[in-house]
Design a protein around this motif. Structure first.
Motif, short mmCIF file in Angstrom:
data_model
loop_
_atom_site.label_atom_id
_atom_site.label_comp_id
_atom_site.label_asym_id
_atom_site.label_seq_id
_atom_site.Cartn_x
_atom_site.Cartn_y
_atom_site.Cartn_z
N UNK A 28 25.80 -69.20 -83.45
CA UNK A 28 26.65 -68.62 -84.49
C UNK A 28 25.96 -68.61 -85.84
N UNK A 29 24.66 -68.46 -85.84
CA UNK A 29 23.91 -68.32 -87.08
C UNK A 29 23.90 -66.86 -87.50
N UNK A 30 23.98 -66.62 -88.78
CA UNK A 30 24.00 -65.25 -89.29
C UNK A 30 22.69 -64.93 -90.00
N UNK A 31 22.18 -63.74 -89.72
CA UNK A 31 21.00 -63.26 -90.44
C UNK A 31 21.41 -62.90 -91.87
N UNK A 32 20.48 -63.03 -92.77
CA UNK A 32 20.73 -62.61 -94.15
C UNK A 32 20.49 -61.11 -94.25
N UNK A 33 21.53 -60.37 -94.55
CA UNK A 33 21.42 -58.92 -94.71
C UNK A 33 21.37 -58.50 -96.17
N UNK A 34 21.88 -59.37 -97.05
CA UNK A 34 21.96 -59.02 -98.47
C UNK A 34 21.85 -60.28 -99.31
N UNK A 35 21.12 -60.16 -100.40
CA UNK A 35 20.97 -61.25 -101.37
C UNK A 35 21.52 -60.74 -102.71
N UNK A 36 22.35 -61.54 -103.36
CA UNK A 36 22.94 -61.16 -104.64
C UNK A 36 22.47 -62.13 -105.73
N UNK A 37 21.93 -61.59 -106.80
CA UNK A 37 21.53 -62.37 -107.97
C UNK A 37 22.31 -61.89 -109.18
N UNK A 38 22.64 -62.80 -110.07
CA UNK A 38 23.31 -62.45 -111.33
C UNK A 38 22.33 -62.75 -112.45
N UNK A 39 22.03 -61.75 -113.28
CA UNK A 39 21.02 -61.91 -114.31
C UNK A 39 21.43 -61.19 -115.61
N UNK A 40 21.61 -61.96 -116.72
CA UNK A 40 21.69 -63.41 -116.84
C UNK A 40 22.83 -63.97 -115.98
N UNK A 41 22.69 -65.24 -115.66
CA UNK A 41 23.52 -65.82 -114.61
C UNK A 41 24.83 -66.40 -115.12
N UNK A 42 25.87 -66.14 -114.40
CA UNK A 42 27.13 -66.85 -114.46
C UNK A 42 27.21 -67.65 -113.16
N UNK A 65 16.16 -57.00 -96.02
CA UNK A 65 17.44 -57.33 -96.62
C UNK A 65 17.62 -56.56 -97.92
N UNK A 66 18.85 -56.27 -98.27
CA UNK A 66 19.17 -55.65 -99.54
C UNK A 66 19.15 -56.71 -100.65
N UNK A 67 18.73 -56.30 -101.84
CA UNK A 67 18.84 -57.15 -103.02
C UNK A 67 19.79 -56.46 -103.99
N UNK A 68 20.87 -57.15 -104.34
CA UNK A 68 21.84 -56.63 -105.30
C UNK A 68 21.75 -57.51 -106.55
N UNK A 69 21.50 -56.88 -107.69
CA UNK A 69 21.39 -57.62 -108.95
C UNK A 69 22.55 -57.23 -109.86
N UNK A 70 23.34 -58.21 -110.21
CA UNK A 70 24.49 -58.02 -111.11
C UNK A 70 24.00 -58.23 -112.54
N UNK A 71 24.02 -57.15 -113.32
CA UNK A 71 23.52 -57.18 -114.70
C UNK A 71 24.64 -57.18 -115.74
N UNK A 72 25.79 -57.72 -115.37
CA UNK A 72 26.95 -57.68 -116.26
C UNK A 72 26.64 -58.22 -117.66
N UNK A 73 25.82 -59.28 -117.72
CA UNK A 73 25.53 -59.93 -119.01
C UNK A 73 24.19 -59.47 -119.60
N UNK A 74 23.77 -58.25 -119.28
CA UNK A 74 22.45 -57.77 -119.69
C UNK A 74 22.22 -57.84 -121.20
N UNK A 75 23.25 -57.69 -122.00
CA UNK A 75 23.08 -57.67 -123.45
C UNK A 75 23.19 -59.05 -124.09
N UNK A 76 23.51 -60.05 -123.28
CA UNK A 76 23.72 -61.40 -123.81
C UNK A 76 22.47 -62.25 -123.58
#
Length: 264
Positions: A28-42, A65-76
């Motif tokens: 019941x191990x799952x492969x990593x299909x997607x990695x999510x990073x938050x930059x700058x990080x919360x 694998x997909x890489x998803x980068x959350x840039x919500x705080x890009x201006x901070x």
């Protein structure tokens, strides 16, 4: 900072041959299909350098694998920190109007995704998902977001620079924990701080005590997957109010460190 050595090890556990895949399924191990990073990080308030982003993108691409980068705080970003983005055939960048333009709850943002490939047109797949969502941002919200983008980063930078005083005030308030236990501060609007060892499994109790005894609200690290830590924000307060709150926080942490406060 994300542990990319750990990520590389986990990605290498993706096994292509069928026997090993069956073994993984049985465990019941799952492969990593997607990695999510938050930059700058919360919640950490850390801004990732370009070389770290590039390495993450290369690792994900190498292992499918997909890489998803959350840039919500890009201006901070503060001091010498610079927000950077990375692109690639497996990289999606997410952007939001909620923080920089104060549009929380308006549900406005956008995605930057790779151009269509012979075997994958991601844009069409994204539209399929959007087509099944019964609600969308109101037209007036979309026009407001467009106006905000036209106002540009200069307007945002003027307002973000006002947070620098708060950032320094709060950092001083956190010093009872020890400088080595204070992380972040060069991005987003947060510090992430390690509590004394005796409270490593008691961060929620510490947070409750800070509220009840000192009138200060912080976020327990266990809510972010890191028991024994707290997240402290320094936005949404005028400097005078921030200084008052920081004083209360500092007194609370001094009690905590000296065992004069909460006993758990």
């Amino acid at each position: 900072m994300p542990d990319l050595d750990w990520l590389e090890t986990r990605l290498q556990e993706r096994r292509p041959d069928s026997n090993q895949e069956q073994e993984r399924m049985e465990k019941k191990e799952k492969k990593i299909e997607m990695v999510v990073l938050v930059n700058p990080c919360n919640p950490t308030g850390i801004t990732m350098p370009l070389e770290e982003l590039q390495r993450a993108a290369q690792l994900c691409h190498k292992h499918g694998a997909w890489l998803v980068v959350d840039n919500t705080y890009e201006d901070f970003v503060y001091e010498e920190a610079v927000h950077r983005t990375v692109e690639g055939p497996n990289v999606l960048n997410l952007f939001s109007m909620s923080k920089a333009y104060g549009m929380m709850g308006w549900r406005i943002g956008y995605i930057a995704y790779p151009k269509a490939q012979p075997n994958m047109d991601l844009g069409k797949q994204l539209l399929k998902v959007q087509d099944t969502i019964p609600i969308c941002p109101a037209v007036v919200s979309q026009y407001a977001a467009l106006g905000a983008l036209k106002a540009g980063n200069t307007w945002v930078a003027q307002h973000v620079s006002g947070l620098d005083k708060n950032r320094k005030i709060v950092r001083d308030a956190l010093m009872p924990l020890g400088e080595e236990n204070i992380k972040g501060g060069n991005g987003a609007i947060y510090y992430f701080c390690k509590l004394p060892e005796r409270y490593q499994e008691k961060d929620q109790e510490v947070v409750q005590w800070l509220v009840e005894k000192h009138g200060i609200c912080v976020i327990p690290g266990s809510s972010c997957g890191s028991p024994g830590w707290i997240r402290v924000a320094y936005a949404n307060l005028e400097p005078e109010a921030c200084a008052e709150a920081a004083g209360q926080l500092k007194r609370g942490l001094e009690e905590l460190v000296k065992d004069q406060g909460i006993i758990v």
